[in-house]
Motif scaffolding. Structure first.
Motif, PDB file in Angstrom:
ATOM      1  N   HIS A  84      -1.410 -27.482  -7.011  1.00  0.00           N
ATOM      2  CA  HIS A  84      -0.614 -28.702  -6.846  1.00  0.00           C
ATOM      3  C   HIS A  84       0.810 -28.348  -6.431  1.00  0.00           C
ATOM      4  CE1 HIS A  84       1.878 -32.129  -8.107  1.00  0.00           C
ATOM      5  NE2 HIS A  84       0.805 -32.871  -7.843  1.00  0.00           N
ATOM      6  N   ASP A  85       1.351 -27.324  -7.096  1.00  0.00           N
ATOM      7  CA  ASP A  85       2.693 -26.843  -6.746  1.00  0.00           C
ATOM      8  C   ASP A  85       2.585 -25.479  -6.077  1.00  0.00           C
ATOM      9  OD1 ASP A  85       4.377 -28.926  -7.755  1.00  0.00           O
ATOM     10  OD2 ASP A  85       3.795 -28.275  -9.774  1.00  0.00           O
ATOM     11  N   LEU A  86       3.199 -25.401  -4.922  1.00  0.00           N
ATOM     12  CA  LEU A  86       3.221 -24.123  -4.201  1.00  0.00           C
ATOM     13  C   LEU A  86       4.608 -23.490  -4.345  1.00  0.00           C
ATOM     14  CD1 LEU A  86       1.322 -25.173  -0.943  1.00  0.00           C
ATOM     15  CD2 LEU A  86       0.383 -24.107  -3.008  1.00  0.00           C
ATOM     16  N   ALA A  87       4.733 -22.281  -3.893  1.00  0.00           N
ATOM     17  CA  ALA A  87       6.023 -21.593  -3.960  1.00  0.00           C
ATOM     18  C   ALA A  87       6.254 -20.825  -2.670  1.00  0.00           C
ATOM     19  CB  ALA A  87       6.030 -20.617  -5.143  1.00  0.00           C
ATOM     20  N   ILE A  88       7.516 -20.577  -2.393  1.00  0.00           N
ATOM     21  CA  ILE A  88       7.852 -19.688  -1.276  1.00  0.00           C
ATOM     22  C   ILE A  88       8.534 -18.443  -1.853  1.00  0.00           C
ATOM     23  CG2 ILE A  88       8.027 -21.422   0.555  1.00  0.00           C
ATOM     24  CD1 ILE A  88      11.093 -21.315   0.109  1.00  0.00           C
ATOM     25  N   THR A  89       8.252 -17.336  -1.234  1.00  0.00           N
ATOM     26  CA  THR A  89       8.853 -16.091  -1.709  1.00  0.00           C
ATOM     27  C   THR A  89       9.080 -15.158  -0.521  1.00  0.00           C
ATOM     28  OG1 THR A  89       8.570 -14.200  -3.206  1.00  0.00           O
ATOM     29  CG2 THR A  89       6.571 -15.091  -2.218  1.00  0.00           C
ATOM     30  N   GLY A  90      10.075 -14.326  -0.634  1.00  0.00           N
ATOM     31  CA  GLY A  90      10.343 -13.404   0.469  1.00  0.00           C
ATOM     32  C   GLY A  90      11.305 -12.318   0.068  1.00  0.00           C
ATOM     33  N   ARG A  91      11.377 -11.325   0.907  1.00  0.00           N
ATOM     34  CA  ARG A  91      12.321 -10.241   0.668  1.00  0.00           C
ATOM     35  C   ARG A  91      12.778  -9.656   1.995  1.00  0.00           C
ATOM     36  NH1 ARG A  91      10.305  -6.146  -2.996  1.00  0.00           N
ATOM     37  NH2 ARG A  91      11.801  -4.564  -2.377  1.00  0.00           N
ATOM     38  N   VAL A  92      13.949  -9.105   1.960  1.00  0.00           N
ATOM     39  CA  VAL A  92      14.469  -8.350   3.105  1.00  0.00           C
ATOM     40  C   VAL A  92      15.023  -7.031   2.565  1.00  0.00           C
ATOM     41  CG1 VAL A  92      16.177  -8.274   4.955  1.00  0.00           C
ATOM     42  CG2 VAL A  92      15.084 -10.434   4.392  1.00  0.00           C
ATOM     43  N   ASP A  93      14.636  -5.944   3.183  1.00  0.00           N
ATOM     44  CA  ASP A  93      15.148  -4.628   2.782  1.00  0.00           C
ATOM     45  C   ASP A  93      15.812  -3.962   3.973  1.00  0.00           C
ATOM     46  OD1 ASP A  93      14.250  -4.605   0.107  1.00  0.00           O
ATOM     47  OD2 ASP A  93      12.223  -4.112   0.777  1.00  0.00           O
ATOM     48  N   TRP A  94      16.920  -3.324   3.706  1.00  0.00           N
ATOM     49  CA  TRP A  94      17.610  -2.545   4.730  1.00  0.00           C
ATOM     50  C   TRP A  94      17.421  -1.078   4.377  1.00  0.00           C
ATOM     51  CZ3 TRP A  94      23.175  -0.686   4.291  1.00  0.00           C
ATOM     52  CH2 TRP A  94      23.559  -0.020   5.457  1.00  0.00           C
ATOM     53  N   HIS A  95      16.965  -0.308   5.354  1.00  0.00           N
ATOM     54  CA  HIS A  95      16.749   1.133   5.153  1.00  0.00           C
ATOM     55  C   HIS A  95      17.806   1.877   5.987  1.00  0.00           C
ATOM     56  CE1 HIS A  95      12.569   0.276   3.622  1.00  0.00           C
ATOM     57  NE2 HIS A  95      12.789  -0.794   4.343  1.00  0.00           N
ATOM     58  N   PRO A  96      18.977   2.101   5.423  1.00  0.00           N
ATOM     59  CA  PRO A  96      20.038   2.735   6.224  1.00  0.00           C
ATOM     60  C   PRO A  96      19.628   4.109   6.724  1.00  0.00           C
ATOM     61  CG  PRO A  96      20.637   2.677   3.898  1.00  0.00           C
ATOM     62  CD  PRO A  96      19.393   1.880   4.041  1.00  0.00           C
ATOM     63  N   PHE A  97      18.852   4.822   5.907  1.00  0.00           N
ATOM     64  CA  PHE A  97      18.239   6.083   6.335  1.00  0.00           C
ATOM     65  C   PHE A  97      16.975   6.272   5.532  1.00  0.00           C
ATOM     66  CE2 PHE A  97      20.979   7.081   2.903  1.00  0.00           C
ATOM     67  CZ  PHE A  97      22.268   6.779   3.298  1.00  0.00           C
ATOM     68  N   GLU A  98      16.172   7.235   5.976  1.00  0.00           N
ATOM     69  CA  GLU A  98      14.872   7.445   5.326  1.00  0.00           C
ATOM     70  C   GLU A  98      15.051   7.754   3.841  1.00  0.00           C
ATOM     71  OE1 GLU A  98      11.890   6.888   6.347  1.00  0.00           O
ATOM     72  OE2 GLU A  98      12.697   6.210   8.259  1.00  0.00           O
ATOM     73  N   GLY A  99      14.152   7.197   3.032  1.00  0.00           N
ATOM     74  CA  GLY A  99      14.189   7.462   1.599  1.00  0.00           C
ATOM     75  C   GLY A  99      15.148   6.569   0.835  1.00  0.00           C
ATOM     76  N   THR A 100      15.822   5.663   1.526  1.00  0.00           N
ATOM     77  CA  THR A 100      16.790   4.787   0.869  1.00  0.00           C
ATOM     78  C   THR A 100      16.576   3.347   1.319  1.00  0.00           C
ATOM     79  OG1 THR A 100      18.434   6.529   0.745  1.00  0.00           O
ATOM     80  CG2 THR A 100      19.265   4.272   0.597  1.00  0.00           C
ATOM     81  N   LEU A 101      16.581   2.428   0.349  1.00  0.00           N
ATOM     82  CA  LEU A 101      16.518   1.008   0.713  1.00  0.00           C
ATOM     83  C   LEU A 101      17.424   0.209  -0.207  1.00  0.00           C
ATOM     84  CD1 LEU A 101      14.678  -1.020  -1.311  1.00  0.00           C
ATOM     85  CD2 LEU A 101      12.848   0.371  -0.444  1.00  0.00           C
TER      86      LEU A 101
END
Lengths: 158, 385
Positions: B218-235
């Motif tokens: 009956h009730d839906l939701a929205i969800t999301g994410r954004v990640d920035w990876h400035p260099f490998e191994g880091t977010l």
């Protein structure tokens, strides 16, 4: 024993999802490549961390050598081509086949960290190579392969 | 006599020449055969068995799991097969994939354990920057919810912030998009909302997850994410969730969650942090319905760090500190329970005999605002393949 080895190798190869064939990869390395076969002693193979005593490489006229290595990542095999330049540093690294889930596939940006690297302590996930987020086993497998190939390269005549 | 000697020498020379020519011929043939064999072995090693031109299909298996032993200072020690997970994916084609995880928790369903699909979805790969996902999806909140193999995080247990505030492991039925632009990755889904009838004072929304089990929609939701990876191994990134939890019971019960998170690994150093906040609308109505005080505001944060010592076998001393409260605010007229305002500090050692297995030993100190302290020793064994 040889038959068993070939059956095992075939089973590994049959699962691989090919991104680039060996022929295509070599064509991009250069022309007039000479295929060279070497039979290492057991001691040499052990020193380089190889299970096989057979080493095949492709030599370009400009002193560049292309090596291939197939290894297991998590449960599935992966084949890489590593090109070593005249100074003994990695000048190129390509993934030829990869059968693990796509989430674990290394990005070009991650692979580029290997360029210019020689066989030293920096060529390590505890050194200058940054780990792959969420795909530590892929990272470890490629670091191991590159170290192995550079160790073999040191042993072979130039 | 001389004639005889010459004749014998001639015969011997001819025989020797024949033997030498024959040997050379045989050597050439052996060389040719070795060349062929080495080429065959090389081809097999390189994994090129005619697959380049074929449609690439196939199934992949994997898995992970963890065992835990907990010995509290005041209480009974316990041991648990926390989870055993079998990962399966199937590649229908280069563009269509199925991915799933089947999880058994606590060893057996006969004594309180459970069997469930942690996620099961189809991915339609269009291009790296934009792809479609549908099915039972993992919500892209925090860090642990999507990346929870025991070898990927420090600590014998998962952080409580990513359990009570961000209810790991959280999956819902839904669909959405995901992509990777190189240094930016994102995911965004529409999913079934939470079910407020299972919210609690201590665990907030955790048990309100529907996990694709005859989910109310009956009730839906929205969800999301954004990640920035400035260099490998880091977010560095942020996630949000917004959706109703009333599911047609006369109130909306909108749940809003947001977090910012960061994760970095370099030269053996691992650092991670998550800061999360939650808001539960109609908390008074939900509290009345559930017979307990549901916090209208929740929140928490944690930081953890470790250093992989320069030893042959990976040995990582680590620490984690977290602070959380499932009742930061409560509806007017209801009372906060200070037991739900917790600070947890852990120190431990993680050993990885090989990169696919980990043994963690740690000492954990839990303090509540009510003044109760609970210290315990934890031991965990994890694997991934």
């Amino acid at each position: 024993m040889k038959k068993l080895l070939i059956v095992v190798l075939f089973a590994l190869a049959a699962h691989a999802r090919v991104i680039e064939t060996q022929e295509q990869a070599l064509a991009s390395v250069g022309k007039n490549l000479a295929r060279q076969t070497f039979f290492l002693t057991k001691e040499q193979a052990a020193a380089a961390g190889l299970e096989s005593q057979l080493v095949i490489r492709y030599a370009a006229p400009n002193g560049v050598y292309a090596y291939f290595d197939t290894h297991r990542v998590r449960t599935e095999p992966e084949t890489v081509m590593i090109v070593v330049d005249a100074s003994g540093a990695i000048s190129r690294i390509d993934i030829l086949s990869f059968s693990e889930p796509t989430d674990y596939f290394p990005k070009r940006r991650w692979l580029d960290q290997f360029l210019g690297r020689k066989l030293d302590n920096e060529l390590s996930l505890k050194g200058a190579i940054r780990p792959m987020s969420g795909a530590s086993l892929t990272g470890a497998a490629i670091v191991n392969a590159s170290r192995k190939i550079l160790a073999v390269h040191r042993l072979l005549p130039k | 006599m001389l004639k005889r000697i010459v004749l014998i020498l001639l015969i011997a020379t001819t025989a020797s020449a024949q033997t030498s020519a024959d040997l050379e011929k045989r050597l050439d043939e052996m060389k040719r055969q070795i060349e062929i064999l080495t080429k065959e072995i090389e081809t097999l090693k390189a994994g090129e068995q005619q697959h380049a031109a074929q449609p690439e299909q196939g199934v992949s298996f994997g898995g992970y799991g963890e065992f835990a032993y907990e010995n509290p200072e005041h209480g009974t020690p316990s041991a648990d097969l926390v989870r055993g997970v079998l990962y399966t994916d199937y590649k229908f084609s280069d563009r269509v994939l199925f991915k799933s995880e089947l999880e058994v928790e606590h060893g057996t369903t006969e004594i309180g354990g459970s069997v469930s699909l942690e996620f099961a979805h189809l991915d339609y790969l269009l291009k790296p920057q934009a792809n479609i996902r549908a099915g039972l999806v993992l919500l892209p909140m925090g860090i642990i919810n999507e990346q929870h193999e025991p070898t990927t995080y420090l600590g014998a247990t998962r952080p409580e912030v990513e359990d009570r505030i961000l209810p790991t492991t959280w999956s819902e039925l839904g669909a959405g998009v995901f992509g990777d632009t190189g240094s930016i990755t994102y995911r965004g889904y529409v999913v079934t909302g939470l079910d407020s009838t299972r919210f609690s004072a201590e665990d907030s929304i955790h048990e309100g997850k529907q996990s694709g089990s005859e989910a109310l929609a009956h009730d839906l939701a929205i969800t999301g994410r954004v990640d920035w990876h400035p260099f490998e191994g880091t977010l560095v990134g942020a996630s949000v969730y917004n959706g109703g939890s009333g599911q047609g019971r006369g109130y909306k019960g909108t749940v809003t969650l947001a977090d910012v998170h960061a994760d970095a690994k370099f030269r053996g150093v691992s650092l991670r942090g998550v800061f999360a906040r939650g808001h539960i609308g109609d908390a008074a109505a939900i509290s009345a319905q559930n017979g307990q005080t549901i916090g209208s505001s929740t929140g928490g944060w944690y930081v953890e760090g470790g250093y992989d010592l320069p030893t042959r076998i990976a040995v990582t001393p680590y620490f984690r500190h977290e602070r959380l409260d499932t009742q930061r605010r409560v509806p007017l007229g209801l009372t906060r329970d200070p037991e739900n305002d917790r600070r947890i500090t852990s120190f431990g050692l993680a050993f990885k005999p090989i990169s696919q297995t980990v043994i963690k030993t740690e000492y954990e100190m839990i303090h509540t605002r009510a003044g109760n302290n609970a210290n315990q020793f934890n031991l965990a064994l994890g694997y991934i393949f």
